[in-house]
Design an enzyme around this catalytic site. Structure first.
Site, PDB file in Angstrom:
ATOM      1  N   CYS A  66      54.191 -16.475  42.844  1.00 57.63           N
ATOM      2  CA  CYS A  66      53.257 -16.471  42.150  1.00 57.63           C
ATOM      3  C   CYS A  66      53.791 -16.656  40.834  1.00 57.63           C
ATOM      4  O   CYS A  66      54.544 -16.714  39.922  1.00 57.63           O
ATOM      5  CB  CYS A  66      51.965 -15.490  41.774  1.00 57.63           C
ATOM      6  SG  CYS A  66      51.060 -15.187  40.637  1.00 57.63           S
ATOM      7  N   CYS A  69      52.406 -14.621  37.945  1.00 65.52           N
ATOM      8  CA  CYS A  69      53.313 -13.308  37.762  1.00 65.52           C
ATOM      9  C   CYS A  69      54.623 -13.890  37.423  1.00 65.52           C
ATOM     10  O   CYS A  69      55.256 -12.782  36.360  1.00 65.52           O
ATOM     11  CB  CYS A  69      53.624 -13.210  39.110  1.00 65.52           C
ATOM     12  SG  CYS A  69      51.416 -12.923  40.240  1.00 65.52           S
TER      13      CYS A  69
END
Length: 437
Positions: A66, A69
């Site tokens: 991600c 993230c």
């Protein structure tokens, strides 16, 4: 002569123990967690132990692939160093939710990153800022007193400055702490609460109130202030505070949609071409006056230039005459008022009044927000991880189907199979509380 030596040994031992806090497991033999300013890596074997060990733990449910993230990770590293040094430390931890799917399912993780604060083991969704300095300021409030007691003008100014601009601030002047204690506990994650027990007339002039008790709400980021003179029974306080979490007219963006998730009021939404131009700003002033007289509704606005996808959800296209107003339920339905589909340039205050009268009198047409794509629909119901699984299975089934249609292989020959790819595009669904990725 041995006493100084023993004393020196004890001092050295104390210094060594002071450099790092260690939290022991229940048998007090092996150290379980260290409060050393590093982000804890949790998994299914130690997660429950961590949230029961620490009073305040901030957990990042992430996926290694991600992008959001990856950008968040260094911010958490920087914040963890500061938060670990607080008198009541806030621990930052992370869980690879893509790997530990049981934890992801247990805590309703359907997008990455999903952020939660566990306070005494109870999870609360986190929708606050993600930059390290703002994150620290945000999380500090969870270990602050429910109600700060301010003893002087300087204390009041220091409190407001330390609170920052992300949360609304409520200050009770001449108000007993017990009057707002329950409300402060209930809404601690949404606002700062304080009572000023000693203050000068200069403070009364500065905050523009002329009698006590008075409860002042401040929105530093919107430069707004409102005053409540009672009654100070809990039901009335609760209503006032709920109505003042947001400014009178709310700019629609991802952050405010998340805040509105818990507000049960209908949203009077005004859609303009460009929310930053002079005409739109003048319209906002009129909407503030309407909002002040209709506190049972939330008033919001969005510019097509600023967020076209959101505006198009309400049927706005190139042919729509702007500004236009609708009343949205915050989910799938909205009302258009017959005869007030758009707001002309002349006497806009009267037009806004007519719109509100038409809505309250039921002269409306019920409509549905533009539907999401199939992928968006599945995503909104069951989570993005399952979407990827479903897409993968569909791809496999299509590949099998194509393979079954081909001629059987003959000895000494080869079949060339085309590679099929799945691609899809669809509009996003705008419901309160949507997550990223």
């Amino acid at each position: 002569m041995r006493v100084p030596f023993v004393k020196a040994v004890l001092i050295s031992l104390f210094v060594l123990l002071s450099t790092s806090q260690t939290v022991y497991s229940s048998n007090d033999v092996e150290p379980k967690f260290k409060i050393d300013g590093k982000v804890l890596e949790l998994d299914e074997s130690n997660f429950d132990s961590a949230i029961s060990t620490f009073d305040y733990i901030f957990v990042d449910f992430y996926a290694p692939w991600c992008g959001h993230c990856k950008r968040l990770s260094p911010e958490l590293d920087a914040a963890a160093l500061i938060l670990a040094k607080l008198k009541d430390p806030v621990i930052i931890a992370k869980v690879n939710a893509d790997k530990y799917t049981h934890l992801a399912s247990k805590y309703d993780v359907d997008g990455y990153p999903t952020l939660k604060i566990f306070m005494h083991g109870v999870p609360v969704d986190y929708y606050g800022p993600r930059k390290s300095d703002l994150l620290v300021r945000y999380l500090k409030k969870f270990v602050a007193p429910d109600v700060a007691v301010l003893q002087s003008d300087i204390a009041i100014r220091d409190f407001v400055e330390a609170a920052g601009t992300y949360f609304p601030i409520f200050i009770g002047f001449g108000l007993n702490e017990t009057k707002i204690a329950n409300i402060a506990i209930k809404y601690k994650r949404k606002a700062w609460f304080s009572v000023a027990v000693d203050f000068s007339e200069d403070i009364m002039v500065h905050y523009d109130f002329d009698k006590v008790p008075a409860l002042i709400s401040l929105h530093p980021s919107y430069n707004e202030q409102h005053t409540f003179y009672g009654p100070f029974e809990e039901d009335f306080l609760d209503e006032y505070i709920m109505q003042n979490f947001l400014p009178l007219v709310v700019p629609m963006n991802h952050d405010t949609l998340k805040i509105l998730k818990d507000d049960k009021r209908k949203i009077v939404l005004t859609i303009v071409e460009d929310e930053s131009d002079e005409r739109s700003q003048n319209l906002m002033k009129l909407l503030k006056a309407a909002a002040s007289a209709n506190r049972d509704l939330v008033f919001g606005y969005v510019g097509v230039k600023q967020w076209a996808d959101f505006a198009e959800t309400f049927g706005v296209d190139k042919k729509t005459k702007l500004p236009t107003m609708v009343v949205w339920d915050g989910n799938e339905e909205y009302f258009s008022v017959i005869g007030s589909e758009s707001i002309g340039e002349e006497d806009q205050g009267t037009q806004i009044t007519r719109f509100l009268e038409g809505y309250r009198e039921g002269r409306t047409v019920l409509k549905t927000v533009s539907g999401p794509s199939l992928i968006g629909y599945i995503n909104s119901l069951i989570g993005i991880r399952l979407v990827y699984i479903i897409v993968f299975l569909v791809a496999v089934l299509m590949l099998i189907q194509n393979t079954c249609k081909e001629e059987p292989l003959r000895v000494g020959t080869r079949d060339n199979a085309d590679t099929a790819t799945l691609s899809g595009a669809g509009s996003s669904e705008f419901r309160l509380g949507d997550k990223e990725d």
